[in-house]
Design a protein around this motif. Structure first.
Motif, PDB file in Angstrom:
ATOM      1  N   GLN A  54     -78.887  51.090  97.811  1.00  0.00           N
ATOM      2  CA  GLN A  54     -77.505  51.850  97.650  1.00  0.00           C
ATOM      3  C   GLN A  54     -76.231  50.727  97.124  1.00  0.00           C
ATOM      4  OE1 GLN A  54     -76.207  52.017 102.245  1.00  0.00           O
ATOM      5  NE2 GLN A  54     -77.415  53.711 102.563  1.00  0.00           N
ATOM      6  N   GLY A  55     -76.623  49.478  96.965  1.00  0.00           N
ATOM      7  CA  GLY A  55     -76.144  48.885  96.104  1.00  0.00           C
ATOM      8  C   GLY A  55     -76.104  49.070  94.562  1.00  0.00           C
ATOM      9  N   LYS A  56     -77.489  49.676  94.421  1.00  0.00           N
ATOM     10  CA  LYS A  56     -77.952  48.618  93.034  1.00  0.00           C
ATOM     11  C   LYS A  56     -77.564  50.922  92.324  1.00  0.00           C
ATOM     12  CE  LYS A  56     -81.301  45.882  93.104  1.00  0.00           C
ATOM     13  NZ  LYS A  56     -82.784  45.788  92.935  1.00  0.00           N
ATOM     14  N   ILE A  57     -77.296  52.240  93.035  1.00  0.00           N
ATOM     15  CA  ILE A  57     -77.227  53.203  93.558  1.00  0.00           C
ATOM     16  C   ILE A  57     -75.643  53.716  92.873  1.00  0.00           C
ATOM     17  CG2 ILE A  57     -77.243  55.327  94.243  1.00  0.00           C
ATOM     18  CD1 ILE A  57     -79.581  54.808  96.088  1.00  0.00           C
ATOM     19  N   ARG A  58     -75.231  52.466  93.889  1.00  0.00           N
ATOM     20  CA  ARG A  58     -73.775  53.121  93.509  1.00  0.00           C
ATOM     21  C   ARG A  58     -73.092  52.442  92.414  1.00  0.00           C
ATOM     22  NH1 ARG A  58     -72.845  51.639  99.238  1.00  0.00           N
ATOM     23  NH2 ARG A  58     -73.041  49.796  98.593  1.00  0.00           N
ATOM     24  N   GLU A  59     -73.378  51.043  91.854  1.00  0.00           N
ATOM     25  CA  GLU A  59     -73.433  50.959  90.165  1.00  0.00           C
ATOM     26  C   GLU A  59     -73.783  51.543  89.463  1.00  0.00           C
ATOM     27  OE1 GLU A  59     -72.442  48.162  87.219  1.00  0.00           O
ATOM     28  OE2 GLU A  59     -71.595  47.756  89.702  1.00  0.00           O
ATOM     29  N   GLY A  60     -74.711  52.134  89.332  1.00  0.00           N
ATOM     30  CA  GLY A  60     -75.348  53.664  88.596  1.00  0.00           C
ATOM     31  C   GLY A  60     -74.726  54.251  87.832  1.00  0.00           C
ATOM     32  N   GLN A  61     -74.424  54.514  89.700  1.00  0.00           N
ATOM     33  CA  GLN A  61     -73.078  55.886  89.432  1.00  0.00           C
ATOM     34  C   GLN A  61     -71.979  55.557  88.744  1.00  0.00           C
ATOM     35  OE1 GLN A  61     -73.526  56.548  93.780  1.00  0.00           O
ATOM     36  NE2 GLN A  61     -74.356  58.177  93.280  1.00  0.00           N
ATOM     37  N   ARG A  62     -71.319  54.468  88.719  1.00  0.00           N
ATOM     38  CA  ARG A  62     -70.579  54.365  88.963  1.00  0.00           C
ATOM     39  C   ARG A  62     -70.065  53.472  86.917  1.00  0.00           C
ATOM     40  NH1 ARG A  62     -68.221  49.357  86.016  1.00  0.00           N
ATOM     41  NH2 ARG A  62     -70.343  48.443  86.941  1.00  0.00           N
ATOM     42  N   GLN A  63     -71.563  53.452  86.117  1.00  0.00           N
ATOM     43  CA  GLN A  63     -71.730  53.358  85.398  1.00  0.00           C
ATOM     44  C   GLN A  63     -71.833  54.662  84.737  1.00  0.00           C
ATOM     45  OE1 GLN A  63     -75.217  50.988  84.586  1.00  0.00           O
ATOM     46  NE2 GLN A  63     -74.307  48.888  85.044  1.00  0.00           N
ATOM     47  N   VAL A  64     -72.432  55.744  85.299  1.00  0.00           N
ATOM     48  CA  VAL A  64     -73.165  56.660  84.948  1.00  0.00           C
ATOM     49  C   VAL A  64     -71.282  57.395  84.229  1.00  0.00           C
ATOM     50  CG1 VAL A  64     -74.335  59.492  84.821  1.00  0.00           C
ATOM     51  CG2 VAL A  64     -75.084  57.387  85.554  1.00  0.00           C
ATOM     52  N   ARG A  65     -70.627  57.500  85.507  1.00  0.00           N
ATOM     53  CA  ARG A  65     -69.979  57.746  85.117  1.00  0.00           C
ATOM     54  C   ARG A  65     -68.104  57.306  84.236  1.00  0.00           C
ATOM     55  NH1 ARG A  65     -67.412  55.269  89.308  1.00  0.00           N
ATOM     56  NH2 ARG A  65     -68.769  56.948  90.912  1.00  0.00           N
ATOM     57  N   GLU A  66     -68.830  56.187  84.159  1.00  0.00           N
ATOM     58  CA  GLU A  66     -67.937  55.232  82.925  1.00  0.00           C
ATOM     59  C   GLU A  66     -68.256  56.544  81.737  1.00  0.00           C
ATOM     60  OE1 GLU A  66     -68.419  51.333  83.194  1.00  0.00           O
ATOM     61  OE2 GLU A  66     -67.035  51.165  84.747  1.00  0.00           O
ATOM     62  N   LYS A  67     -69.694  56.398  81.472  1.00  0.00           N
ATOM     63  CA  LYS A  67     -70.083  56.966  80.334  1.00  0.00           C
ATOM     64  C   LYS A  67     -69.511  58.003  80.314  1.00  0.00           C
ATOM     65  CE  LYS A  67     -74.449  54.401  79.572  1.00  0.00           C
ATOM     66  NZ  LYS A  67     -76.141  53.702  80.089  1.00  0.00           N
ATOM     67  N   TYR A  68     -70.026  58.647  81.501  1.00  0.00           N
ATOM     68  CA  TYR A  68     -69.265  60.633  81.599  1.00  0.00           C
ATOM     69  C   TYR A  68     -67.762  60.462  80.968  1.00  0.00           C
ATOM     70  CZ  TYR A  68     -68.202  65.038  82.140  1.00  0.00           C
ATOM     71  OH  TYR A  68     -67.854  66.300  82.819  1.00  0.00           O
ATOM     72  N   GLU A  69     -67.195  59.576  81.030  1.00  0.00           N
ATOM     73  CA  GLU A  69     -65.369  59.524  80.672  1.00  0.00           C
ATOM     74  C   GLU A  69     -65.631  59.589  79.915  1.00  0.00           C
ATOM     75  OE1 GLU A  69     -63.746  56.984  83.513  1.00  0.00           O
ATOM     76  OE2 GLU A  69     -63.961  58.398  85.220  1.00  0.00           O
ATOM     77  N   ALA A  70     -66.383  58.350  79.025  1.00  0.00           N
ATOM     78  CA  ALA A  70     -66.244  57.633  77.777  1.00  0.00           C
ATOM     79  C   ALA A  70     -66.372  58.778  76.558  1.00  0.00           C
ATOM     80  CB  ALA A  70     -67.239  56.691  77.264  1.00  0.00           C
ATOM     81  N   VAL A  71     -67.935  59.560  76.921  1.00  0.00           N
ATOM     82  CA  VAL A  71     -67.932  60.583  75.954  1.00  0.00           C
ATOM     83  C   VAL A  71     -67.207  62.011  76.149  1.00  0.00           C
ATOM     84  CG1 VAL A  71     -69.773  62.563  76.022  1.00  0.00           C
ATOM     85  CG2 VAL A  71     -70.502  59.944  76.490  1.00  0.00           C
ATOM     86  N   GLU A  72     -66.787  62.174  77.641  1.00  0.00           N
ATOM     87  CA  GLU A  72     -65.430  63.103  77.238  1.00  0.00           C
ATOM     88  C   GLU A  72     -64.093  63.299  76.398  1.00  0.00           C
ATOM     89  OE1 GLU A  72     -63.537  64.351  81.539  1.00  0.00           O
ATOM     90  OE2 GLU A  72     -65.696  65.540  81.987  1.00  0.00           O
ATOM     91  N   MET A  73     -63.653  61.506  76.421  1.00  0.00           N
ATOM     92  CA  MET A  73     -62.922  61.192  75.679  1.00  0.00           C
ATOM     93  C   MET A  73     -62.648  61.387  73.922  1.00  0.00           C
ATOM     94  SD  MET A  73     -60.529  58.328  77.697  1.00  0.00           S
ATOM     95  CE  MET A  73     -61.854  56.080  76.203  1.00  0.00           C
ATOM     96  N   GLU A  74     -63.859  61.118  74.126  1.00  0.00           N
ATOM     97  CA  GLU A  74     -64.272  61.084  72.831  1.00  0.00           C
ATOM     98  C   GLU A  74     -64.513  62.104  72.569  1.00  0.00           C
ATOM     99  OE1 GLU A  74     -68.196  60.360  69.602  1.00  0.00           O
ATOM    100  OE2 GLU A  74     -67.914  58.622  71.312  1.00  0.00           O
ATOM    101  N   CYS A  75     -65.261  63.292  73.125  1.00  0.00           N
ATOM    102  CA  CYS A  75     -64.938  64.926  73.295  1.00  0.00           C
ATOM    103  C   CYS A  75     -63.961  65.404  72.247  1.00  0.00           C
ATOM    104  CB  CYS A  75     -65.517  65.904  73.643  1.00  0.00           C
ATOM    105  SG  CYS A  75     -66.044  67.024  73.830  1.00  0.00           S
ATOM    106  N   GLU A  76     -62.865  65.064  73.589  1.00  0.00           N
ATOM    107  CA  GLU A  76     -61.125  66.066  73.429  1.00  0.00           C
ATOM    108  C   GLU A  76     -60.804  65.007  71.925  1.00  0.00           C
ATOM    109  OE1 GLU A  76     -58.457  67.624  74.679  1.00  0.00           O
ATOM    110  OE2 GLU A  76     -60.081  68.038  75.008  1.00  0.00           O
ATOM    111  N   LEU A  77     -60.870  63.884  71.619  1.00  0.00           N
ATOM    112  CA  LEU A  77     -60.425  63.604  70.346  1.00  0.00           C
ATOM    113  C   LEU A  77     -61.017  64.055  68.874  1.00  0.00           C
ATOM    114  CD1 LEU A  77     -60.468  59.655  70.433  1.00  0.00           C
ATOM    115  CD2 LEU A  77     -59.156  60.901  70.740  1.00  0.00           C
TER     116      LEU A  77
END
Length: 133
Positions: A54-77
């Motif tokens: 579960q810890g590994k899954i949470r870490e994976g979800q956090r990384q996916v969330r960070e990547k998604y937010e980075a892609v969203e920021m880049e998309c907005e730019l």
């Protein structure tokens, strides 16, 4: 003598048989308790493994969330840059249209219209420069 022989031999005690039953019962209970302890130990180790997963899954979800937010920021730019480029392109098209009309007016020797168009073009450029600053 019969009573003495009974008391001398531990096997001859009247309570020896119930003790055997109790020890058998205790033995069975101990066996069940041992199985229960083994099962609890196995369950704890499985729970630990699940917790790690579960810890590994949470870490994976956090990384996916960070990547998604980075892609969203880049998309907005990119959206902002695209809008800016579209405005610049539109402004360039308007200026080119004015210049083309000025050239046509001069070609037709309509210098009054050419002067008006030139003045309008200068005002347009001046307002665009003011908006930039």
């Amino acid at each position: 003598m019969n009573t003495l022989s009974r008391h001398k031999s531990p096997l001859a005690l009247p309570f020896s048989k119930p003790r055997c039953r109790i020890s058998l019962k205790n033995h069975l209970q101990r066996g069940k308790a041992k199985k229960l302890r083994k099962r609890m130990k196995r369950l704890r180790s499985e729970m630990d493994e699940i917790s790690v997963e579960q810890g590994k899954i949470r870490e994976g979800q956090r990384q996916v969330r960070e990547k998604y937010e980075a892609v969203e920021m880049e998309c907005e730019l990119l959206r902002k840059e695209t809008n800016m480029i579209m405005r610049q392109s539109m402004s360039t098209q308007i200026r080119l249209a004015f210049m083309f009309q000025i050239l046509k007016a001069r070609e037709n020797q309509d210098f009054d219209q050419a002067a008006q168009l030139t003045s309008a073009l200068r005002e347009l450029i001046a307002t665009e420069n003011q908006q930039k600053t």
